[in-house]
Design an enzyme around this catalytic site. Sequence first.
Site, mmCIF file in Angstrom:
data_model
loop_
_atom_site.group_PDB
_atom_site.id
_atom_site.type_symbol
_atom_site.label_atom_id
_atom_site.label_comp_id
_atom_site.label_asym_id
_atom_site.label_seq_id
_atom_site.Cartn_x
_atom_site.Cartn_y
_atom_site.Cartn_z
ATOM 1 C CB CYS A 52 96.391 44.859 86.050
ATOM 2 S SG CYS A 52 97.489 44.676 84.634
ATOM 3 C CG ASN A 87 91.492 47.926 83.129
ATOM 4 O OD1 ASN A 87 90.316 47.789 83.444
ATOM 5 N ND2 ASN A 87 91.868 48.084 81.872
ATOM 6 C CD GLU A 144 93.971 51.140 79.132
ATOM 7 O OE1 GLU A 144 93.865 49.939 78.860
ATOM 8 O OE2 GLU A 144 93.663 52.041 78.331
ATOM 9 C CD GLU A 183 93.847 41.023 87.139
ATOM 10 O OE1 GLU A 183 93.691 40.109 86.315
ATOM 11 O OE2 GLU A 183 94.077 42.214 86.809
ATOM 12 C CB CYS A 210 98.784 40.125 82.764
ATOM 13 S SG CYS A 210 99.232 41.294 84.086
ATOM 14 C CB CYS A 217 98.057 40.366 87.700
ATOM 15 S SG CYS A 217 97.629 42.077 87.297
#
Length: 160
Positions: free
Chosen positions: A73, A62, A64, A75, A112, A115
Site C-alpha cells: 500500500c 501503492n 501491486e 501508506e 486499510c 496500514c
Amino acid sequence: MKEVKLESKFYVFNELSELPEDVIHLMRNAIDARKKAYAPYSNFQVGAAILLGNNEIVTGSNQENASYPSGLCAERTAIYYAGSQYPDTKILKMAIVAGAKNKQTNKPISPCGACRQTIAEYEIKQDSSIELYFMGELGKVVKSNSLENLLPLMFDKSVL
C-alpha cells in the site's frame, strides 16, 4: 460485566481549500504520488505523503504484483521509506488520496487495517501522535488527530 464505550473524533473539511496551507501542500504531494501508483490489477490508485519533523516530505504509492500478497500500500511504502531514511525523525502528518481508475471517487478513503497497524507502530515508537488526512479524488477531507483515534484497541509491543 461492564460496558465500555469508545469514541473517535474526526474533523471533516468540505474541500482541500478549507485546509491549512501546509496540509494543502502535503495533500498535493499525495495527489502527485497517486499518479505514480502501479495498480494494473485493482485499478485502485493510492498516494500518500508524510511530513517529517525535519520538514522533509516523503511520498509513496501503492505497488501491486501478480502475486497479490506481494504488493504494498501507499501508506506503508511511504512510512517504511521514512523509517529507513530518517529513522530518528518524527512523523508529524500523513496525507492519503485514493480512487479508482474507472470511476471518480468523492468519498474519503481511510487506511486499510494493515496500514493502520503499521502507522500505529510508528506512533508508538515516536511516542507522539501522527495527524492523518484522507480523501478520495475529490470532495471532503477527513482529519484524525492520531492513528489511535482510528484504531483505539491497537495491538502493540506491550503485549509481547
